[in-house]
Design a protein around this motif. Structure first.
Motif: not given
Length: 873
Positions: A429-434, A472-489, A491-495
């Motif tokens: 859960d910690i990995k999924l959130i942070f 720009a290249e570093a942001m392109l690698k850093a942001y998609p994993p967070f934004v893509n799974y933000f809804e799951q994040t 949901e995990t916090i709520t659960k």
């Protein structure tokens, strides 16, 4: 009496010469067959005695162990006074199982349930503690006077005192005295361990506490009262004499009422949530509510509004500047902001993290000096371009501070393993959130440092756009994993918030901290989603303030384009990720679903629940579901009842999936979509004509939409567009043909949902019972030739259902009446180039060389359809 154990030797000497002798005392012990078998496995031949006193004299010459089944009564006390080595039967069982020597203890030892357990008592008088200490010794445990790191458990009947505070800070389990009695009650259970019974006897945080709540909303108060009861306490109304703690919302309550009876402890809400987080009563001294009688002056003393007009204006400007300044006010008398004071302070939306604890006088003087020194270094008047760049830098500082708060206030505290009861959340859960925050934090720390370096050596030619472009290249690698799974994040916090009381309390504690600005974790985590659009807008403002001959102009344009590309990539990547999640969910709900349905180029389009009108798939009137993808159509049988309703225990362990795979129809094989015209006899129906292989015949699947919320026209349009895209066709509307349902023997008027479905199932069970599928082929042909209404022995040139001459003569007629050859009737529809409506006002439509006619009167056809579709009685 010797206390050291001597080795057990396998000797050939006589029993009298053995170094260890075991005496079974009492009739109950002597008749214990399990005990005798354990001693035999150890190679010990026991002696018998009624009281054991006859072996006391020889105990000094030989090592003697007395085994008693009861550690009470005259026999036990006499042996204990004689300092005999006394053990209980469980000790012998343990030694036999582990192949160990029989121990010799200075105290009576009944079992080893508390072996290695070191206890300390608090909140108990001597009369209560003495019998508990004896029981602990009988089970191999030990007692210490004071709490230390070596103490494994604290036995407490209260939630205060120095021992309780130290044990809770060390993370030592705090347990009720009933725990010891419960373990002793199960003393004869083989292999019992004290820790197995400990969890249910832990001292809850509000044990023997009565709480009152003041300043909270009714909903918050009710929620906190429920948590109080769940954690061992009780609650009362404010002013109750039994109240031990008054919990006050310090953000909403500047002054307590004077006409109430105040308890001994008046604490802030943070004490309540902190106690729940650590699952122990927090020290009230750290959370005392500072009672205020009259609110202090907001401004520095001496700044009155008297004097000349110019002096008044000057002091007014100073007061306004003081209020507008970020951070705490510079008044040494200012202690805490109330909610009303917060509303008067103008703060930017992203500057809330700059708030800190109230400084003392020396801090104020130091900060004032630093501000004055910085103001001398910075030019009094900034250029428009420099002002916007400073705004970009300030927002970047605030954003980095937010990420720092998420990682250090939340993540680091949640995952600490050495806190009371361990980490607050599981590692997954910690990995999924942070887990996706650190790369973003690293990139923006570098951007912030480079922008600060630019501002320290500012010139109008500073390359701000280059700073963004380099990362720009570093942001392109850093942001998609967070934004893509933000809804799951989220949901995990709520659960976790709902299921984990410690995590819920931790979030409440953090929300009251100044560095969090009263914002929840979810509200803070949404900032990375909003940051890139904000940076893009600020760069656009800087571009407007930059002349075209400035070298930074092109670099700013490039940086803005790169950010737009990054955001486009993130959106597209998020869409693909969501589609993959949907595809996996669909596959997991379909029984026997082919793995080939998962493909990187395939995406889900829509779904429709239908009723089958043909007998090609599962059977007429059976419920089906169609899952439309970009290049294929998954056809499933819809199970109306699924889950753990099966009678078989094995099926109950593995619940039945809601769908069962029937077929996968490739859209490239579809030749025509049939839209049946709406009428009384045909409603909400459609069909699909396809040919799986060039050598196969055309087939027709007919369905009726089974849901009111599914629009047939929209579904057929989506289906046609997917087919057109698969076949690279420009016109998707040409794939849809509209015909009358009776032209293809489609009639939905008698499809009573429940009655027809039951009749179809009964008919299918009857057909299985009589094994009609094993009927000889000759009999099938004979029966079909008799039953077929289209069979005419003397007419070799019969007319088919579409009104065209039939080929094959009698051979063509010798088929089952329930079978329909779609080669003649459907090939015309599939081969017809672009007609979207095959039925006109007349009963005949020209299809090239063919015409659409009914082979018999409509009334006869309807009667025949009625006979075909009539449910069995």
């Amino acid at each position: 009496m010797a206390t050291d154990s001597k080795p057990l030797e396998a000797s050939k000497k006589d029993d009298e010469e053995r170094p260890l002798q075991v005496v079974l005392v009492g009739e109950t012990t002597q008749e214990n067959e399990e005990l005798r078998a354990a001693l035999k496995s150890l190679g010990i031949k026991p002696r018998k005695s009624d009281t054991g006193t006859d072996f006391i004299q020889t105990a000094s010459e030989r090592e003697t162990v007395f085994v008693l089944s009861e550690f009470e009564g005259d026999v036990f006390h006499n042996l204990s006074k004689a300092e005999a080595n006394i053990v209980g039967p469980p000790v012998i069982y343990h030694c036999a199982k582990e192949n160990k020597e029989v121990p010799c203890h200075s105290r009576p030892l009944y079992n080893t349930a508390m072996e290695g357990v070191i206890l300390c008592f608090t909140g108990l008088d001597k009369q209560e503690a003495r019998p508990l200490a004896e029981i602990v010794h009988h089970m191999g445990g030990s007692i210490r006077r004071d709490v230390s790191a070596k103490v494994t458990h604290l036995i407490a009947d209260c939630t205060d005192g120095p021992k309780y505070r130290l044990a809770s800070s060390l993370g030592t389990p705090i347990v009720k005295p009933d725990w010891i009695y419960k373990v002793w009650a199960d003393k004869d259970v083989v292999g019992i361990k004290a820790d197995d019974k400990m969890v249910q006897y832990r001292v809850p945080p509000f044990y023997k506490c009565c709480l009152c709540f003041y300043g909270f909303t009714e909903e918050e108060k009710k929620h906190m009262e429920e948590l109080t009861v769940e954690n061992g306490g009780i609650f009362a109304e404010i002013g109750d004499e039994d109240c031990t703690h008054l919990v006050v919302d310090d953000q909403q309550t500047p002054v307590l009422p004077k006409d109430i009876v105040l308890p001994h402890f008046i604490v802030r809400a943070e004490w309540f949530w902190g106690s729940l987080q650590m699952e122990a009563c927090s020290d009230e001294r750290f959370y005392e509510y500072q009672k205020e009688t009259t609110p202090g002056s907001l401004f520095t003393p001496g700044r009155c509004m008297s004097g000349s007009k110019s002096r008044k204006r000057k002091r007014l400007k100073e007061n306004i500047a003081q209020l507008a300044a970020e951070g705490e006010l510079d008044s040494p008398l200012y202690k805490r902001r109330s909610s009303s004071e917060y509303s008067r302070i103008s703060m930017s939306p992203s500057s809330f993290l700059d708030a800190s604890n109230t400084p003392d006088k020396s801090d104020v003087l130091t900060e004032t000096t630093e501000i004055e020194e910085k103001s001398k270094a910075v030019p009094s008047k900034l250029s428009p371009r420099q002002q916007v760049v400073m705004e970009l830098l300030q927002t970047e500082k605030n954003y980095v501070a937010i990420l720092h708060t998420i990682l250090n206030v939340f993540k680091s505290e949640i995952e600490k393993p050495n806190q009371y009861h361990g980490a607050i959340l599981a590692a997954q859960d910690i990995k999924l959130i942070f887990g996706n925050i650190p790369p973003i934090y690293k990139v923006h720390c570098e951007i912030k440092d480079e922008l600060m370096a630019l501002m320290e050596n500012w010139t109008e030619d500073c390359l701000v756009g280059q700073v963004i472009s380099q990362h720009a290249e570093a942001m392109l690698k850093a942001y998609p994993p967070f934004v893509n799974y933000f809804e799951q994040t989220k949901e995990t916090i709520t659960k976790c918030d709902k299921s984990n009381t410690r995590f819920h309390a931790f979030l409440k504690v953090c929300q009251s901290k100044p560095e969090c600005g009263r914002q929840s974790l979810t509200e803070l985590l949404i900032r990375p989603v909003q940051r890139l659009p904000s940076v893009s807008l600020l760069l656009g403002d800087i571009l407007k303030k930059t002349s075209q001959d400035n070298p930074d102009y092109e670099r700013l344009e490039n940086a803005i384009d790169l950010l737009k590309e990054i955001m486009t990539h993130i959106n597209e990547d998020k869409r693909k990720t969501e589609n993959q999640v949907v595809m996996f969910d669909i596959m997991n709900e379909i029984d026997n679903c082919p793995a080939t349905i998962l493909s990187s180029h395939r995406s889900f389009v829509t779904k429709a629940d239908v009723i089958e009108l043909s007998d090609e798939l599962s059977g007429r009137s059976f419920p089906l579901s169609l899952f439309l993808f970009t290049d294929t159509l998954e056809i499933c049988k819809r199970r109306t009842k699924h889950g753990s309703t099966a009678k078989s225990p094995a099926l109950r362990r593995s619940p039945q999936k809601p769908y069962k795979h029937l077929g996968l129809l490739q859209l490239k094989t579809v030749k025509r979509i049939i839209n049946y015209r709406e009428s009384e006899d045909c409603q909400n129906s459609f069909g699909i004509i396809f040919k799986s292989h060039p050598d196969d015949k055309d087939k027709l699947y007919s369905f009726m939409v089974d849901e009111t919320d599914v629009n047939k026209v929209q579904f057929l349009t989506s289906l046609a567009k997917s087919i057109a895209q698969t076949k690279c066709l420009a016109d998707h509307e040409g794939l849809i043909a509209t015909v009358e349902g009776r032209d293809l023997q489609i009639n939905t008027s008698i499809l009573g949902r429940s009655t027809f479905s039951r009749a179809a199932k009964i008919g299918k069970r009857v057909s299985r019972a009589f094994s009609f599928n094993k009927t000889p082929s000759r009999l099938k042909r004979a029966v079909s030739s008799v039953l077929s209404p289209f069979s005419h022995e003397n007419n070799h040139n019969t007319i088919n259902v579409m009104g065209t001459p039939r080929r094959g003569g009698d051979l063509f007629n010798r088929r089952q009446a329930s079978c329909m050859d779609l080669t003649d009737s459907i090939s015309m529809l599939s081969s017809y180039p672009s007609s979207t409506t095959l039925y006109q006002e007349e009963d005949t439509v020209s299809l090239g060389a063919y015409s659409l006619q009914t082979p018999m009167e409509h009334s006869n056809m309807n009667d025949y359809n009625s006979r075909l579709m009539k449910p069995p009685s």
